[in-house]
Design a protein around this motif. Structure first.
Motif, PDB file in Angstrom:
ATOM      1  N   VAL A 161      41.653   1.550  10.812  1.00 14.88           N
ATOM      2  CA  VAL A 161      40.220   1.320  10.937  1.00 14.88           C
ATOM      3  C   VAL A 161      39.715   0.613   9.684  1.00 14.88           C
ATOM      4  O   VAL A 161      40.196   0.854   8.584  1.00 14.88           O
ATOM      5  N   GLN A 162      38.757  -0.280   9.849  1.00 12.39           N
ATOM      6  CA  GLN A 162      38.262  -1.080   8.733  1.00 12.39           C
ATOM      7  C   GLN A 162      37.050  -0.482   8.032  1.00 12.39           C
ATOM      8  O   GLN A 162      36.737  -0.871   6.927  1.00 12.39           O
TER       9      GLN A 162
ATOM     10  N   PRO B  80      32.331  -0.499   1.096  1.00 17.48           N
ATOM     11  CA  PRO B  80      31.773   0.271  -0.028  1.00 17.48           C
ATOM     12  C   PRO B  80      30.688   1.268   0.374  1.00 17.48           C
ATOM     13  O   PRO B  80      30.625   2.367  -0.162  1.00 17.48           O
ATOM     14  N   TRP B  81      29.832   0.904   1.344  1.00 14.78           N
ATOM     15  CA  TRP B  81      28.753   1.810   1.734  1.00 14.78           C
ATOM     16  C   TRP B  81      29.292   3.097   2.334  1.00 14.78           C
ATOM     17  O   TRP B  81      28.644   4.140   2.267  1.00 14.78           O
ATOM     18  N   ALA B  82      30.465   3.038   2.923  1.00 12.73           N
ATOM     19  CA  ALA B  82      31.002   4.191   3.632  1.00 12.73           C
ATOM     20  C   ALA B  82      31.675   5.217   2.723  1.00 12.73           C
ATOM     21  O   ALA B  82      31.851   6.367   3.125  1.00 12.73           O
TER      22      ALA B  82
ATOM     23  N   PHE C 241      32.681   9.124   3.617  1.00 13.44           N
ATOM     24  CA  PHE C 241      34.070   9.547   3.812  1.00 13.44           C
ATOM     25  C   PHE C 241      34.442  10.658   2.840  1.00 13.44           C
ATOM     26  O   PHE C 241      35.189  11.566   3.185  1.00 13.44           O
ATOM     27  N   ASP C 242      33.911  10.597   1.628  1.00 13.65           N
ATOM     28  CA  ASP C 242      34.180  11.651   0.646  1.00 13.65           C
ATOM     29  C   ASP C 242      33.609  12.990   1.091  1.00 13.65           C
ATOM     30  O   ASP C 242      34.163  14.042   0.783  1.00 13.65           O
ATOM     31  N   ALA C 243      32.482  12.959   1.826  1.00 16.01           N
ATOM     32  CA  ALA C 243      31.841  14.188   2.295  1.00 16.01           C
ATOM     33  C   ALA C 243      32.452  14.720   3.589  1.00 16.01           C
ATOM     34  O   ALA C 243      32.243  15.878   3.942  1.00 16.01           O
ATOM     35  N   ALA C 244      33.221  13.895   4.282  1.00  9.63           N
ATOM     36  CA  ALA C 244      33.782  14.288   5.584  1.00  9.63           C
ATOM     37  C   ALA C 244      35.063  15.094   5.425  1.00  9.63           C
ATOM     38  O   ALA C 244      35.792  14.954   4.445  1.00  9.63           O
TER      39      ALA C 244
ATOM     40  N   GLY D  63      24.653  -1.479   0.879  1.00 11.59           N
ATOM     41  CA  GLY D  63      24.736  -1.285   2.324  1.00 11.59           C
ATOM     42  C   GLY D  63      24.508   0.141   2.783  1.00 11.59           C
ATOM     43  O   GLY D  63      24.314   0.372   3.972  1.00 11.59           O
ATOM     44  N   LEU D  64      24.519   1.127   1.886  1.00 12.58           N
ATOM     45  CA  LEU D  64      24.332   2.516   2.329  1.00 12.58           C
ATOM     46  C   LEU D  64      22.876   2.815   2.663  1.00 12.58           C
ATOM     47  O   LEU D  64      22.604   3.524   3.627  1.00 12.58           O
ATOM     48  N   LEU D  65      21.930   2.272   1.912  1.00  4.39           N
ATOM     49  CA  LEU D  65      20.524   2.554   2.169  1.00  4.39           C
ATOM     50  C   LEU D  65      20.084   2.140   3.580  1.00  4.39           C
ATOM     51  O   LEU D  65      19.422   2.921   4.264  1.00  4.39           O
ATOM     52  N   PRO D  66      20.470   0.957   4.080  1.00  3.96           N
ATOM     53  CA  PRO D  66      20.113   0.633   5.468  1.00  3.96           C
ATOM     54  C   PRO D  66      20.739   1.591   6.486  1.00  3.96           C
ATOM     55  O   PRO D  66      20.147   1.842   7.534  1.00  3.96           O
ATOM     56  N   VAL D  67      21.898   2.145   6.185  1.00  4.81           N
ATOM     57  CA  VAL D  67      22.513   3.124   7.089  1.00  4.81           C
ATOM     58  C   VAL D  67      21.696   4.410   7.081  1.00  4.81           C
ATOM     59  O   VAL D  67      21.421   4.997   8.134  1.00  4.81           O
TER      60      VAL D  67
END
Length: 93
Positions: A25-26, A31-33, A37-40, A68-72
């Motif tokens: 998976v990409q 970077p936003w993810a 992923f660290d919390a999952a 990119g995290l803020l828009p998510v």
């Protein structure tokens, strides 16, 4: 938003054969993810409620976020991370 987590593989279409090959998976490389992923949970599916983060982000309490995290955070109520999932298989008779 639903994304694949650690160990997840997805299907990539091969236009030459009209079949697919499995590939990593990409989203995990975005970077936003990374904070998500660290919390999952690395071994199970995880649902992360993003709604409480909006007030913290508006108050400037989240510190420096990856691009990119803020828009998510503002665009989705939750992120579901599917650790260890894979593509469907063709049904063979």
């Amino acid at each position: 938003r639903v994304v694949g987590g650690r160990g997840t593989r997805n299907a990539v279409i091969d236009p030459r054969t009209l079949g697919y090959q499995e590939a990593p998976v990409q989203f995990a490389t975005q970077p936003w993810a990374q904070p998500l992923f660290d919390a999952a949970d690395a071994a199970a599916w995880t649902a992360l409620d993003l709604r409480p983060l909006r007030a913290l982000a508006s108050a400037g309490q989240l510190g420096t976020l990856p691009p990119g995290l803020l828009p998510v955070i503002y665009g989705f109520d939750a992120v579901v991370i599917l650790s260890g999932s894979g593509p469907s298989r063709q049904f063979e008779r």
